[in-house]
Write a protein that holds these residues in place. Structure first.
Motif, PDB file in Angstrom:
ATOM      1  N   LEU A 171     -13.858 -66.425  25.418  1.00  0.00           N
ATOM      2  CA  LEU A 171     -12.954 -65.560  24.647  1.00  0.00           C
ATOM      3  C   LEU A 171     -12.654 -66.120  23.255  1.00  0.00           C
ATOM      4  O   LEU A 171     -11.761 -65.647  22.567  1.00  0.00           O
ATOM      5  CB  LEU A 171     -11.650 -65.283  25.407  1.00  0.00           C
ATOM      6  CG  LEU A 171     -11.819 -64.696  26.810  1.00  0.00           C
ATOM      7  CD1 LEU A 171     -10.460 -64.526  27.481  1.00  0.00           C
ATOM      8  CD2 LEU A 171     -12.576 -63.384  26.766  1.00  0.00           C
ATOM      9  N   ASP A 172     -13.423 -67.107  22.813  1.00  0.00           N
ATOM     10  CA  ASP A 172     -13.281 -67.672  21.469  1.00  0.00           C
ATOM     11  C   ASP A 172     -14.199 -66.895  20.532  1.00  0.00           C
ATOM     12  O   ASP A 172     -15.388 -67.182  20.419  1.00  0.00           O
ATOM     13  CB  ASP A 172     -13.649 -69.151  21.466  1.00  0.00           C
ATOM     14  CG  ASP A 172     -13.495 -69.799  20.090  1.00  0.00           C
ATOM     15  OD1 ASP A 172     -13.250 -69.072  19.097  1.00  0.00           O
ATOM     16  OD2 ASP A 172     -13.641 -71.033  20.011  1.00  0.00           O
ATOM     17  N   THR A 173     -13.637 -65.899  19.890  1.00  0.00           N
ATOM     18  CA  THR A 173     -14.412 -65.043  18.991  1.00  0.00           C
ATOM     19  C   THR A 173     -14.114 -65.342  17.524  1.00  0.00           C
ATOM     20  O   THR A 173     -14.236 -64.472  16.666  1.00  0.00           O
ATOM     21  CB  THR A 173     -14.137 -63.557  19.297  1.00  0.00           C
ATOM     22  OG1 THR A 173     -12.728 -63.315  19.180  1.00  0.00           O
ATOM     23  CG2 THR A 173     -14.611 -63.191  20.701  1.00  0.00           C
ATOM     24  N   ASN A 174     -13.775 -66.573  17.230  1.00  0.00           N
ATOM     25  CA  ASN A 174     -13.547 -66.996  15.853  1.00  0.00           C
ATOM     26  C   ASN A 174     -14.772 -66.615  15.014  1.00  0.00           C
ATOM     27  O   ASN A 174     -15.898 -66.973  15.362  1.00  0.00           O
ATOM     28  CB  ASN A 174     -13.327 -68.511  15.827  1.00  0.00           C
ATOM     29  CG  ASN A 174     -12.982 -69.049  14.461  1.00  0.00           C
ATOM     30  OD1 ASN A 174     -13.273 -68.438  13.438  1.00  0.00           O
ATOM     31  ND2 ASN A 174     -12.365 -70.204  14.452  1.00  0.00           N
ATOM     32  N   VAL A 191     -11.662 -86.185  35.854  1.00  0.00           N
ATOM     33  CA  VAL A 191     -10.239 -86.474  35.817  1.00  0.00           C
ATOM     34  C   VAL A 191      -9.714 -86.263  34.398  1.00  0.00           C
ATOM     35  O   VAL A 191      -8.663 -85.672  34.194  1.00  0.00           O
ATOM     36  CB  VAL A 191      -9.949 -87.912  36.307  1.00  0.00           C
ATOM     37  CG1 VAL A 191      -8.480 -88.266  36.143  1.00  0.00           C
ATOM     38  CG2 VAL A 191     -10.382 -88.071  37.756  1.00  0.00           C
ATOM     39  N   SER A 192     -10.477 -86.739  33.409  1.00  0.00           N
ATOM     40  CA  SER A 192     -10.070 -86.548  32.016  1.00  0.00           C
ATOM     41  C   SER A 192     -11.277 -86.667  31.096  1.00  0.00           C
ATOM     42  O   SER A 192     -12.296 -87.241  31.465  1.00  0.00           O
ATOM     43  CB  SER A 192      -8.995 -87.570  31.604  1.00  0.00           C
ATOM     44  OG  SER A 192      -9.529 -88.880  31.602  1.00  0.00           O
ATOM     45  N   GLN A 193     -11.118 -86.095  29.890  1.00  0.00           N
ATOM     46  CA  GLN A 193     -12.158 -86.169  28.867  1.00  0.00           C
ATOM     47  C   GLN A 193     -11.474 -86.115  27.511  1.00  0.00           C
ATOM     48  O   GLN A 193     -10.690 -85.205  27.253  1.00  0.00           O
ATOM     49  CB  GLN A 193     -13.121 -84.986  28.986  1.00  0.00           C
ATOM     50  CG  GLN A 193     -14.124 -84.872  27.849  1.00  0.00           C
ATOM     51  CD  GLN A 193     -15.276 -85.849  27.957  1.00  0.00           C
ATOM     52  OE1 GLN A 193     -16.005 -85.812  28.925  1.00  0.00           O
ATOM     53  NE2 GLN A 193     -15.447 -86.704  26.955  1.00  0.00           N
ATOM     54  N   SER A 194     -11.751 -87.093  26.662  1.00  0.00           N
ATOM     55  CA  SER A 194     -11.312 -87.018  25.268  1.00  0.00           C
ATOM     56  C   SER A 194     -12.542 -86.695  24.429  1.00  0.00           C
ATOM     57  O   SER A 194     -13.653 -87.129  24.750  1.00  0.00           O
ATOM     58  CB  SER A 194     -10.684 -88.333  24.808  1.00  0.00           C
ATOM     59  OG  SER A 194     -11.660 -89.359  24.766  1.00  0.00           O
ATOM     60  N   LEU A 195     -12.347 -85.911  23.381  1.00  0.00           N
ATOM     61  CA  LEU A 195     -13.440 -85.558  22.477  1.00  0.00           C
ATOM     62  C   LEU A 195     -12.936 -85.632  21.041  1.00  0.00           C
ATOM     63  O   LEU A 195     -11.867 -85.106  20.729  1.00  0.00           O
ATOM     64  CB  LEU A 195     -13.941 -84.134  22.743  1.00  0.00           C
ATOM     65  CG  LEU A 195     -14.577 -83.847  24.090  1.00  0.00           C
ATOM     66  CD1 LEU A 195     -14.793 -82.350  24.262  1.00  0.00           C
ATOM     67  CD2 LEU A 195     -15.888 -84.600  24.232  1.00  0.00           C
ATOM     68  N   THR A 196     -13.710 -86.249  20.186  1.00  0.00           N
ATOM     69  CA  THR A 196     -13.461 -86.221  18.750  1.00  0.00           C
ATOM     70  C   THR A 196     -14.673 -85.568  18.111  1.00  0.00           C
ATOM     71  O   THR A 196     -15.811 -85.999  18.332  1.00  0.00           O
ATOM     72  CB  THR A 196     -13.253 -87.643  18.187  1.00  0.00           C
ATOM     73  OG1 THR A 196     -12.150 -88.245  18.857  1.00  0.00           O
ATOM     74  CG2 THR A 196     -12.988 -87.599  16.685  1.00  0.00           C
ATOM     75  N   PHE A 197     -14.420 -84.519  17.326  1.00  0.00           N
ATOM     76  CA  PHE A 197     -15.495 -83.766  16.671  1.00  0.00           C
ATOM     77  C   PHE A 197     -15.645 -84.282  15.241  1.00  0.00           C
ATOM     78  O   PHE A 197     -14.721 -84.182  14.446  1.00  0.00           O
ATOM     79  CB  PHE A 197     -15.162 -82.269  16.683  1.00  0.00           C
ATOM     80  CG  PHE A 197     -15.068 -81.704  18.073  1.00  0.00           C
ATOM     81  CD1 PHE A 197     -16.205 -81.230  18.714  1.00  0.00           C
ATOM     82  CD2 PHE A 197     -13.863 -81.672  18.751  1.00  0.00           C
ATOM     83  CE1 PHE A 197     -16.132 -80.725  20.006  1.00  0.00           C
ATOM     84  CE2 PHE A 197     -13.772 -81.170  20.036  1.00  0.00           C
ATOM     85  CZ  PHE A 197     -14.914 -80.696  20.673  1.00  0.00           C
ATOM     86  N   VAL A 218     -21.661 -71.968  12.812  1.00  0.00           N
ATOM     87  CA  VAL A 218     -21.668 -73.194  13.614  1.00  0.00           C
ATOM     88  C   VAL A 218     -21.371 -72.838  15.066  1.00  0.00           C
ATOM     89  O   VAL A 218     -20.709 -71.840  15.352  1.00  0.00           O
ATOM     90  CB  VAL A 218     -20.650 -74.235  13.102  1.00  0.00           C
ATOM     91  CG1 VAL A 218     -21.006 -74.686  11.690  1.00  0.00           C
ATOM     92  CG2 VAL A 218     -19.227 -73.704  13.149  1.00  0.00           C
ATOM     93  N   ALA A 219     -21.870 -73.656  15.950  1.00  0.00           N
ATOM     94  CA  ALA A 219     -21.603 -73.479  17.372  1.00  0.00           C
ATOM     95  C   ALA A 219     -20.161 -73.873  17.681  1.00  0.00           C
ATOM     96  O   ALA A 219     -19.549 -74.677  16.968  1.00  0.00           O
ATOM     97  CB  ALA A 219     -22.563 -74.339  18.193  1.00  0.00           C
ATOM     98  N   HIS A 220     -19.630 -73.294  18.729  1.00  0.00           N
ATOM     99  CA  HIS A 220     -18.320 -73.701  19.229  1.00  0.00           C
ATOM    100  C   HIS A 220     -18.364 -75.191  19.581  1.00  0.00           C
ATOM    101  O   HIS A 220     -19.364 -75.675  20.126  1.00  0.00           O
ATOM    102  CB  HIS A 220     -17.973 -72.935  20.504  1.00  0.00           C
ATOM    103  CG  HIS A 220     -17.908 -71.456  20.347  1.00  0.00           C
ATOM    104  ND1 HIS A 220     -19.044 -70.673  20.277  1.00  0.00           N
ATOM    105  CD2 HIS A 220     -16.852 -70.629  20.275  1.00  0.00           C
ATOM    106  CE1 HIS A 220     -18.674 -69.406  20.158  1.00  0.00           C
ATOM    107  NE2 HIS A 220     -17.351 -69.346  20.168  1.00  0.00           N
ATOM    108  N   GLY A 221     -17.280 -75.891  19.301  1.00  0.00           N
ATOM    109  CA  GLY A 221     -17.238 -77.310  19.650  1.00  0.00           C
ATOM    110  C   GLY A 221     -17.433 -77.547  21.137  1.00  0.00           C
ATOM    111  O   GLY A 221     -18.148 -78.461  21.546  1.00  0.00           O
ATOM    112  N   MET A 222     -16.806 -76.706  21.955  1.00  0.00           N
ATOM    113  CA  MET A 222     -16.927 -76.896  23.400  1.00  0.00           C
ATOM    114  C   MET A 222     -18.327 -76.543  23.907  1.00  0.00           C
ATOM    115  O   MET A 222     -18.796 -77.127  24.883  1.00  0.00           O
ATOM    116  CB  MET A 222     -15.858 -76.109  24.147  1.00  0.00           C
ATOM    117  CG  MET A 222     -14.438 -76.590  23.822  1.00  0.00           C
ATOM    118  SD  MET A 222     -14.200 -78.387  23.963  1.00  0.00           S
ATOM    119  CE  MET A 222     -14.269 -78.568  25.729  1.00  0.00           C
ATOM    120  N   LEU A 223     -19.003 -75.633  23.241  1.00  0.00           N
ATOM    121  CA  LEU A 223     -20.403 -75.358  23.585  1.00  0.00           C
ATOM    122  C   LEU A 223     -21.254 -76.582  23.263  1.00  0.00           C
ATOM    123  O   LEU A 223     -22.110 -76.989  24.054  1.00  0.00           O
ATOM    124  CB  LEU A 223     -20.915 -74.131  22.828  1.00  0.00           C
ATOM    125  CG  LEU A 223     -22.406 -73.822  22.953  1.00  0.00           C
ATOM    126  CD1 LEU A 223     -22.788 -73.540  24.405  1.00  0.00           C
ATOM    127  CD2 LEU A 223     -22.772 -72.634  22.068  1.00  0.00           C
TER     128      LEU A 223
END
Length: 140
Positions: A35-38, A82-88, A56-61
Motif C-alpha cells: 500500500l506504499d504508493t509514494n 526477533v528484530s531487524q535494524s536497517l539504515t538506508f 527508485v525501488a521501495h526501501g523495504m523491497l
C-alpha cells in the motif's frame, strides 16, 4: 536450494549472499501489496523532479533479499525474526542488481539465538546495512 541449519550447525563468520535485479513489475507489485504508493516509486514525471532524479525501488523491497536469506538459507527454514535494524544509505534504481549478504556475528547458546550483520549492495556501494536478531531451531 534451501539450507537446513540447526543452531548447532552455525558459527560466527558464516555468510550467505543472494542477488536480485529490481524490475518495474517488482516495484508495481510491492506498491500494491504494501500500500506504499509514494509517487517517487511509481511516477516517472514526479521522480525526475525528486531528490533522486529518477524512479527508485521501495526501501523495504530493496531489503527483501535480506529476509529471504534469513528465512530460506542462513539460518533457514524455522528461523523466527526477533528484530531487524536497517539504515538506508542510497536508493536502488529499477534495473539495478542488489546483492544482500548476511554474516553471523554472535550466537547465544542459552536463547538459541543468532545476531547477523545484514548488508545490501549495488556493485561495490553499500545501499543498506543493519543487524538482525533471530531465534534458530535446535534440531531439524
Amino acid at each position: 536450494m534451501s539450507s537446513f541449519y540447526s543452531f548447532g550447525d552455525l558459527y560466527i563468520g558464516q555468510t550467505e549472499t543472494l542477488s536480485r535485479t529490481i524490475t518495474d513489475a517488482d516495484v508495481t507489485i510491492h506498491a500494491a501489496v504494501s500500500l506504499d504508493t509514494n509517487p517517487v516509486h511509481l511516477d516517472e514525471e514526479v521522480d525526475r523532479r525528486s531528490h533522486f532524479g529518477a524512479r527508485v525501488a521501495h526501501g523495504m523491497l530493496s531489503a527483501g533479499p535480506i529476509s529471504a536469506l534469513l528465512g530460506a538459507r542462513l539460518p533457514g527454514p524455522g528461523t523466527i525474526y526477533v528484530s531487524q535494524s536497517l539504515t538506508f544509505h542510497a536508493p536502488v534504481r529499477i534495473g539495478q542488481t542488489a546483492t544482500a549478504m548476511v554474516r553471523i556475528t554472535d550466537l547465544n547458546l542459552l536463547q538459541k539465538s543468532a545476531t547477523l550483520r545484514t548488508t545490501c549492495m549495488v556493485k561495490e556501494n553499500v545501499v543498506i546495512d543493519g543487524e538482525a536478531c533471530l531465534l534458530v531451531p535446535s534440531r531439524r
